[in-house]
Design an enzyme around this catalytic site. Structure first.
Site, mmCIF file in Angstrom:
data_model
loop_
_atom_site.group_PDB
_atom_site.id
_atom_site.type_symbol
_atom_site.label_atom_id
_atom_site.label_comp_id
_atom_site.label_asym_id
_atom_site.label_seq_id
_atom_site.Cartn_x
_atom_site.Cartn_y
_atom_site.Cartn_z
ATOM 1 N N CYS A 1 65.601 49.241 -3.079
ATOM 2 C CA CYS A 1 64.372 49.202 -2.294
ATOM 3 C C CYS A 1 64.469 48.155 -1.188
ATOM 4 O O CYS A 1 65.399 48.162 -0.399
ATOM 5 C CB CYS A 1 63.177 48.973 -3.213
ATOM 6 S SG CYS A 1 61.568 49.212 -2.396
ATOM 7 N N GLU B 1 65.462 55.623 -6.181
ATOM 8 C CA GLU B 1 64.925 54.576 -7.056
ATOM 9 C C GLU B 1 63.990 55.171 -8.114
ATOM 10 O O GLU B 1 63.176 56.037 -7.823
ATOM 11 C CB GLU B 1 64.165 53.565 -6.202
ATOM 12 C CG GLU B 1 63.549 52.413 -6.971
ATOM 13 C CD GLU B 1 62.688 51.536 -6.082
ATOM 14 O OE1 GLU B 1 62.361 50.410 -6.517
ATOM 15 O OE2 GLU B 1 62.320 51.955 -4.965
ATOM 16 N N LYS C 1 68.027 45.139 -10.212
ATOM 17 C CA LYS C 1 67.457 44.563 -9.000
ATOM 18 C C LYS C 1 67.304 43.060 -9.163
ATOM 19 O O LYS C 1 66.862 42.575 -10.201
ATOM 20 C CB LYS C 1 66.104 45.211 -8.704
ATOM 21 C CG LYS C 1 65.522 44.842 -7.337
ATOM 22 C CD LYS C 1 64.252 45.621 -7.059
ATOM 23 C CE LYS C 1 63.718 45.339 -5.664
ATOM 24 N NZ LYS C 1 62.458 46.062 -5.397
#
Length: 528
Positions: free
Chosen positions: A402, A285, A349
């Site tokens: 994440c 990430e 995301k």
């Protein structure tokens, strides 16, 4: 032990609150990196006895009658979440001069808030309480509902749901293929609370027999899946996971951006560790430390270290123009880049971290000088839906950035047509604490639930290739810089999809509450 159970039931005041807190704290030993699941037998047995003694004034209103049970559940939850989430404070110490003031809010405030869900569970269970097996059914159903609420209310934070404590190893994870983590929460609480029947209440023989049967089915089914079912063949795709182990303070240093980028490139260009050269390289990430589209030289450097038929998947911040007079929008994203330096696609995301990547009530809090911990000015924007990352030769991944990997609801039906779940993360924020191990464990359960292998790259801890049964094929431990090359495991047809797993959850809740109601009715008749 019967005498001990009696003493626990008769506790009052601060000793009762302390006993509930310690019971929750002991339960943390079932979580990673400890994995001592037997600790939850102690935790939930003590909780049952405490609720046995948490009766309010029978002439008072409903809320006042349930208040003692709520307090017990809250104290239990506060111990459980404090012991399981204290490491979140590490993220605030990375830039301590700006965020250290918020340390008590992260370390104490969040556990205190999450404990309300367990307080509600104890109060709801108390509504259906009886003197026997029915109260175990009531507690299991109530905790299942509380964990379900915790998974979506206020954007959701189902970290360390009780069911994970019942699945410390792959052998015990396999029932999640059928009932999902939501169903496992219900069944786990029933099994963990059943030993309370040894010394108090009716239905001891039936309750303990059911608990033993559930444990036998859990381990027996796990053995069947792991040892008697044929293993899905590995694919012919070799993937390299890069774990650079860069300290978070270095990643935030503008002067270190070039060095950070070059370290990723060096690990990408290293010779293969096995027979096959990697077809796909995965960086963690936000591994590209600048806006990629503003740096064409960076794309050229990536092309230099890749062969023409190789693909790089890398985490980065993506910028998008906001329109006339509006600031740009920033996304926490994944890029796919081919060996010529061309961007093949991107995925953003969806589920952002509140107070980390964006600020709720942003205008008010910013006026007080409060900013998100890991966000760009103005915060990150979230995508409306998950985007499958499609690569050449028909390969595809379902991206989870994440902590999206802790939400089963983030996985939609399009995932089942992909080759694997792709989880990139940066757990260096939390240091060498239980946090990275808990995060990895929950991501492994997503692989079991979906029947898809998991490909996970972390800046620091834990990068691994996990097969569709939750077993680690190859990986790097925390605090080790390097890479691993491994074939992507094959996928299996899911036993149930997420929708069917949710249906199992609601069936279990209905059956358990129904059993508690029947038991409660019999208890009232006997009392009268």
């Amino acid at each position: 032990m019967e005498r001990l159970a009696g003493k626990v039931m008769l506790m009052s005041g601060w000793t009762r609150a302390l006993a509930a807190f310690l019971a929750g704290l002991v339960g943390v030993l079932a979580l990673q990196p400890f994995g001592f699941f037997a600790a939850l037998f102690v935790s939930f047995s003590v909780l049952v006895w405490l609720i046995d003694g948490a009766s309010g004034d029978p002439d008072a209103g409903l809320l006042r009658r349930l208040a003692p049970a709520f307090r017990i559940g809250w104290c239990f939850g506060f111990g459980y979440f404090l012991g399981g989430l204290w490491w979140l404070g590490n993220a605030l110490l990375v830039e301590a001069d700006e965020f250290a003031w918020a340390l008590p809010l992260a370390v104490l405030g969040l556990p205190a808030f999450l404990a309300f869900f367990y307080g509600l569970a104890a109060a709801l269970a108390r509504l259906f309480w009886s003197d026997g097996l029915g109260r175990i059914f009531a507690l299991a159903a109530a905790f299942g509902l509380a964990e379900w609420l915790r998974s979506w209310m206020f954007t959701g934070f189902p970290w360390n749901a009780v069911g994970y404590g019942a699945m410390p190893v792959a052998l015990m994870m396999q029932p999640a293929r059928i009932v999902g983590i939501a169903g496992m929460n219900v069944l786990a609480v029933f099994v963990f609370a059943a030993p309370a029947l040894f010394w108090t209440g009716r239905g001891k023989r039936l309750g303990l027999s059911l608990a033993v049967l559930l444990l036998a089915l859990q381990t027996g089914y796990g053995f069947y899946v792991l040892h008697l079912q044929p293993d899905p063949a590995d694919t012919d795709v070799t993937i390299r996971l890069v774990q650079p182990m860069i300290d978070q303070s270095v990643k935030l240093d503008d002067g270190q951006r070039a060095a950070v980028f070059e370290k990723h490139l060096a690990l990408t260009a290293a010779p293969p560790s096995g027979k096959n050269r990697p077809d796909i390289v995965v960086w963690p990430e936000t591994s590209i430390p600048f806006i990629l589209t503003d740096n064409p030289d960076a794309l050229a450097r990536i092309a230099d270290v890749l062969d023409d038929d190789q693909v790089l998947i890398a985490g980065a911040v993506r910028a998008e123009e906001g329109g006339t007079g509006k600031p740009p929008r920033y996304y926490n994203s994944i890029y796919a880049i081919d060996g010529t330096g061309q961007i093949l696609g991107a995925a953003d995301k969806v589920h952002l971290v509140p107070f980390g990547e964006y600020m709720p009530f942003e205008e008010v809090l910013n006026s007080w000088g409060i900013n998100a911990v890991a966000a760009f000015p103005g915060g990150f924007s979230g995508a409306r839906a998950h985007q499958v990352l499609t690569l050449p030769k028909g390969r595809s991944f379902y991206p989870l950035i994440c902590y999206e990997a802790i939400f089963p609801g983030e996985i939609d039906p399009t995932a089942y047509a992909t080759d694997a779940l792709l989880n990139i993360t940066n757990d260096a924020w939390f240091g060498d604490t239980p946090g990275p191990y808990q995060h990895f464990h929950q991501a492994r359960v997503r692989a079991v639930e979906t029947g898809l292998p998991l490909v996970r790259a972390a800046n620091n801890g834990i990068s691994a290739v996990v097969n569709s049964r939750g077993e680690v094929a190859l990986g790097l431990p925390y605090d080790r810089s390097g890479f691993v090359d491994a074939a992507i495991p094959g996928k299996v047809a899911p036993f149930h999809d997420i929708v069917s797993q949710n249906l199992w959850f609601w069936c279990l809740v209905a059956i358990f509450f129904g059993s508690a109601v029947i038991s409660r009715h019999g208890f009232i008749r006997r009392a009268n």
